[in-house]
Design an enzyme around this catalytic site. Structure first.
Site, short mmCIF file in Angstrom:
data_model
loop_
_atom_site.label_atom_id
_atom_site.label_comp_id
_atom_site.label_asym_id
_atom_site.label_seq_id
_atom_site.Cartn_x
_atom_site.Cartn_y
_atom_site.Cartn_z
N ASP A 68 0.85 -1.21 0.00
CA ASP A 68 0.00 0.00 0.00
C ASP A 68 0.87 1.25 0.00
O ASP A 68 0.59 2.22 -0.71
CB ASP A 68 -0.99 -0.01 1.18
N ASP A 77 -0.09 -6.81 -10.35
CA ASP A 77 -1.14 -6.47 -11.31
C ASP A 77 -1.52 -5.00 -11.14
O ASP A 77 -1.61 -4.24 -12.11
CB ASP A 77 -2.34 -7.38 -11.00
N ASP A 116 -0.06 -1.44 -13.36
CA ASP A 116 -1.03 -0.59 -14.08
C ASP A 116 -0.93 0.85 -13.60
O ASP A 116 -1.02 1.79 -14.39
CB ASP A 116 -2.46 -1.11 -13.89
#
Ligand code: NAD
Length: 369
Positions: free
Chosen positions: A226, A250, A254
């Site tokens: 995070d 993932d 992005d």
């Protein structure tokens, strides 16, 4: 006989259009730079379903296994959207990744000076950005067992996925990250949630152990996923190589991709285990899909696929100089103000897919001349 073989899988939609331009540049390199690569071509995705009865045939699969590297365009499109899940074009891609055991996904996030304004962040935060995200691709919560949805019989249902990693899965992907870092800024940030997940504790311990055993010359830090997401948008230039699991990778890849502005510019690589000669199975492909909305119009941006090819030269063939030549040709074409529709801005010139190819060949000629 060329010393290396590359299997080209153009696929569907804009795949064949962008690949045609990459082929022109590859042929130029063969003629002018002793690239020494023999290209073979086969079908994958929707076109393979239509013409050969499966999203990838056993024969094509064998060619991919035998090649030194695979370059893929994109698969899929509305024509095949209603097929059952196990017959869709994407199954071709998944089969390639699975049977070639491509466990490390490399996603660079690089900002070209000429496209600094396209980023969602302020220019000073992204100017000169060059991050490599290494995502574990074949394990973790997307594959872990048990998984499923069960009916609890009391009006409730329960959905389960399992985050699971083993020592060897962690070590092999971390080794890829450390090796890459040695060729870059020599810095690895390993990312997990060791504060709340046992699999994260194991991840951290195994990365640390491998570092001590084999890569103590590389600067290693650990960061919770995070916090890593936050740091990526706060101060992205602090990173060199980030290594992380399938799920966090993932998302983080992005997020990092969007720092660079355009989907049409983003390359990727997926690597497998090294053989006795140190050579890894590898597939290179743009991050974008088959873009059916613009397919057949000759307007697609070929640069993501071309930059994927440059990654192949660097990582599969150790021809970093030729990779750099391609990247410089891209920079120069952009500096001339040439842009495909997806990256066109005020004051720049809109060019077609093949006109971008022309400009790149022109720039390569100048750089080599
Ligand atoms: P997409 O990446 O194909 O397109 C998203 C948007 O970006 C579209 O507006 C498209 O025109 C634009 N775009 C993408 N690449 C571009 C390029 N090189 N130049 C200019 N513009 C570009 O994603 P999508 O629309 O969600 O999916 C379309 C099809 O592609 C679907 O069938 C999907 O399953 C498939 N897909 C395949 C892959 C792959 O092969 N690896 C990846 C993602 C999606």
């Amino acid at each position: 006989m060329a010393s290396k073989t590359v299997l080209i899988l153009p696929g569907d939609g804009i795949g064949p259009e962008v690949m045609a331009q990459v082929r022109r540049i590859a042929d130029w390199l063969n003629d002018n730079r002793k690239l020494d690569v023999a290209f073979d071509e086969a079908k994958v995705g929707g076109i393979a379903i239509d013409d050969e009865g499966a999203p990838i045939t056993d024969a094509t699969m064998q060619k991919a296994q035998d090649a030194d590297a695979v370059l893929l365009g994109a698969v899929g499109g509305p024509k095949w959207d209603n097929l059952p899940f196990d017959q869709k074009p994407e199954r071709g891609l998944l089969r390639l990744r699975k049977e070639m055991a491509l466990f490390a996904n490399l996603r660079p996030a690089m900002v070209f000076e000429q496209l600094v304004e396209a980023s969602s962040l302020k220019p000073e935060l992204v100017r000169g950005l060059d991050i490599m995200i290494v995502r574990e691709l074949t394990g973790g919560v997307y594959f872990g067992e048990p998984r499923g949805i069960e009916d609890l019989g009391n009006g409730e249902r329960r959905g389960v996925n399992t985050q699971v990693y083993t020592t060897s899965e962690i070590r092999r992907v971390a080794a890829v990250a450390f090796e890459l870092a040695r060729k870059r800024q020599n810095k690895v940030t390993s990312t997990e949630k060791a504060n709340v997940m046992e699999s994260g504790v194991l991840w951290r311990e195994e990365v640390e152990r491998l570092h001590q055993e084999q890569f103590s010359d590389v600067h290693l830090t650990h960061m919770y996923a995070d916090n890593c997401a936050m740091q990526l948008v706060r101060q992205p230039k602090q990173f060199d190589v980030i290594v992380t699991d399938n799920l966090f990778g993932d998302m983080l890849s992005d997020a990092a991709a969007m720092l660079t502005g355009s989907l049409g510019m983003l390359p990727s690589a997926s690597l497998g285990a090294a053989d006795a000669n140190g050579r890894r199975k590898a597939m290179y492909e743009p991050v974008h899909g088959s873009a059916p909305d613009i397919a057949g119009q000759g307007v697609a941006n070929p640069l993501a696929t071309l930059l994927s090819f440059a990654m192949m030269l660097r990582y599969s063939f150790d021809q970093g100089e030729d990779a750099r030549l391609i990247e410089r040709a891209v920079e120069n074409a952009l500096a001339r103000g040439l842009r495909t529709a997806d990256i066109v801005q005020e004051g720049t010139t809109r060019v077609s897919t093949s006109e971008m190819g022309d400009a790149l060949l022109d720039e390569l000629g100048k750089l080599a001349g």
